[in-house]
Write a protein that holds these residues in place. Structure first.
Motif, PDB file in Angstrom:
ATOM      1  N   SER A 162       1.794 -19.850   0.957  1.00 54.38           N
ATOM      2  CA  SER A 162       2.119 -19.140   2.190  1.00 54.38           C
ATOM      3  C   SER A 162       1.005 -18.131   2.422  1.00 54.38           C
ATOM      4  CB  SER A 162       3.454 -18.409   2.035  1.00 54.38           C
ATOM      5  OG  SER A 162       3.302 -17.296   1.173  1.00 54.38           O
ATOM      6  N   ILE A 163       0.907 -17.658   3.648  1.00 59.98           N
ATOM      7  CA  ILE A 163      -0.184 -16.758   3.967  1.00 59.98           C
ATOM      8  C   ILE A 163      -0.085 -15.441   3.199  1.00 59.98           C
ATOM      9  CG2 ILE A 163       0.899 -15.689   5.970  1.00 59.98           C
ATOM     10  CD1 ILE A 163      -1.979 -15.973   7.250  1.00 59.98           C
ATOM     11  N   TRP A 164       1.126 -15.021   2.900  1.00 61.66           N
ATOM     12  CA  TRP A 164       1.277 -13.767   2.161  1.00 61.66           C
ATOM     13  C   TRP A 164       0.881 -13.928   0.700  1.00 61.66           C
ATOM     14  CZ3 TRP A 164       1.299  -8.988   3.693  1.00 61.66           C
ATOM     15  CH2 TRP A 164       1.731  -8.663   4.968  1.00 61.66           C
ATOM     16  N   ALA A 171      -1.254 -16.113  -0.390  1.00 57.30           N
ATOM     17  CA  ALA A 171      -2.714 -16.240  -0.361  1.00 57.30           C
ATOM     18  C   ALA A 171      -3.351 -14.858  -0.282  1.00 57.30           C
ATOM     19  CB  ALA A 171      -3.139 -17.094   0.831  1.00 57.30           C
ATOM     20  N   TYR A 172      -2.800 -14.029   0.574  1.00 57.61           N
ATOM     21  CA  TYR A 172      -3.338 -12.676   0.737  1.00 57.61           C
ATOM     22  C   TYR A 172      -3.166 -11.864  -0.538  1.00 57.61           C
ATOM     23  CZ  TYR A 172      -3.771  -7.861   2.410  1.00 57.61           C
ATOM     24  OH  TYR A 172      -4.135  -6.546   2.564  1.00 57.61           O
ATOM     25  N   ASP A 173      -1.989 -11.913  -1.130  1.00 58.37           N
ATOM     26  CA  ASP A 173      -1.724 -11.132  -2.335  1.00 58.37           C
ATOM     27  C   ASP A 173      -2.646 -11.542  -3.476  1.00 58.37           C
ATOM     28  OD1 ASP A 173       0.251  -9.671  -1.082  1.00 58.37           O
ATOM     29  OD2 ASP A 173       1.889 -10.930  -1.792  1.00 58.37           O
ATOM     30  N   ALA A 220      -5.593 -12.913  -3.155  1.00 56.02           N
ATOM     31  CA  ALA A 220      -6.934 -12.431  -2.797  1.00 56.02           C
ATOM     32  C   ALA A 220      -7.075 -10.949  -3.110  1.00 56.02           C
ATOM     33  CB  ALA A 220      -7.205 -12.699  -1.318  1.00 56.02           C
ATOM     34  N   GLN A 221      -6.014 -10.191  -2.851  1.00 58.28           N
ATOM     35  CA  GLN A 221      -6.049  -8.755  -3.133  1.00 58.28           C
ATOM     36  C   GLN A 221      -6.226  -8.499  -4.622  1.00 58.28           C
ATOM     37  OE1 GLN A 221      -6.658  -7.474   0.081  1.00 58.28           O
ATOM     38  NE2 GLN A 221      -5.491  -5.745  -0.717  1.00 58.28           N
ATOM     39  N   CYS A 270     -11.000 -10.093  -3.205  1.00 55.47           N
ATOM     40  CA  CYS A 270     -11.860 -10.796  -2.254  1.00 55.47           C
ATOM     41  C   CYS A 270     -11.068 -11.365  -1.095  1.00 55.47           C
ATOM     42  CB  CYS A 270     -12.692 -11.860  -2.958  1.00 55.47           C
ATOM     43  SG  CYS A 270     -11.830 -12.874  -4.134  1.00 55.47           S
ATOM     44  N   ALA A 271     -11.790 -11.988  -0.186  1.00 51.86           N
ATOM     45  CA  ALA A 271     -11.158 -12.530   1.010  1.00 51.86           C
ATOM     46  C   ALA A 271     -10.428 -13.825   0.687  1.00 51.86           C
ATOM     47  CB  ALA A 271     -12.206 -12.781   2.084  1.00 51.86           C
ATOM     48  N   ILE A 272      -9.440 -14.138   1.493  1.00 53.93           N
ATOM     49  CA  ILE A 272      -8.666 -15.366   1.321  1.00 53.93           C
ATOM     50  C   ILE A 272      -9.598 -16.573   1.274  1.00 53.93           C
ATOM     51  CG2 ILE A 272      -7.025 -16.908   2.474  1.00 53.93           C
ATOM     52  CD1 ILE A 272      -5.594 -14.432   3.530  1.00 53.93           C
TER      53      ILE A 272
END
Lengths: 78, 78
Positions: free
Chosen positions: A41-43, A45-47, A49-50, A54-56
């Motif tokens: 999920s996008i969240w 993926a974001y978590d 990356a955090q 780095c970036a997604i």
DNA sequence: GACTTTTGTAATGTTAACTTGACATATACT
DNA sequence: AGTATATGTCAAGTTAACATTACAAAAGTC
């Protein structure tokens, strides 16, 4: 989709379970995403990356991955 | 989640339907994401970012958005 | 005002991203 | 060999991101 989770995770000496707890998801979800069983999920993926700072797009390799169209997925194709 | 789709879309003089066709999704999906009715899948987020030539994080404003934990969502909370 | 386009939204259905629990395997340590 | 840890995977259940159809509200155009 292809990703660099395992590479970056081991760089930090983390287990799948530790990463899962860090971002508030299950060990199995981390494993499934890492081994390309399903798309994050996008969240998530974001978590992730955090966590690795780095970036997604630096972790999830969209261009090297093949996206199934919804039509293809619906009829179980490709 | 907060996003800049409408801003960038109108900058390009595109309708929701045109954007939807461009990325291979429905007009309603574009609308729902734009108006924060639901979160985009990672591929839709990527495709939209590609259309506007920027990173996912530049279009979808994670930091300004509140993420419901799965526990909260499950019990319909917050 | 009438007409067209765009947008918002609701209903219904499908699918896949999750959760939890359980079990098998592999690796490592003693 | 036995034990602990990490990973892979399966089964069953829940949920939300979609698709499609349809209709109403806005906004623009004449």
């Amino acid at each position: 989709m292809k990703n660099r989770i395992k590479e970056l995770r081991e760089q930090k000496g983390m287990t799948q379970e530790q990463l899962g707890r860090l971002i508030g998801t299950s060990r199995q979800a981390v494993n499934a995403i890492e081994t390309e069983k399903f798309e994050p999920s996008i969240w998530i993926a974001y978590d992730i990356a955090q966590v690795f700072g780095c970036a997604i797009e630096e972790i999830f390799l969209f261009e090297e991955s093949t996206k199934k169209s919804r039509a293809e997925r619906s009829r179980g194709g490709l």
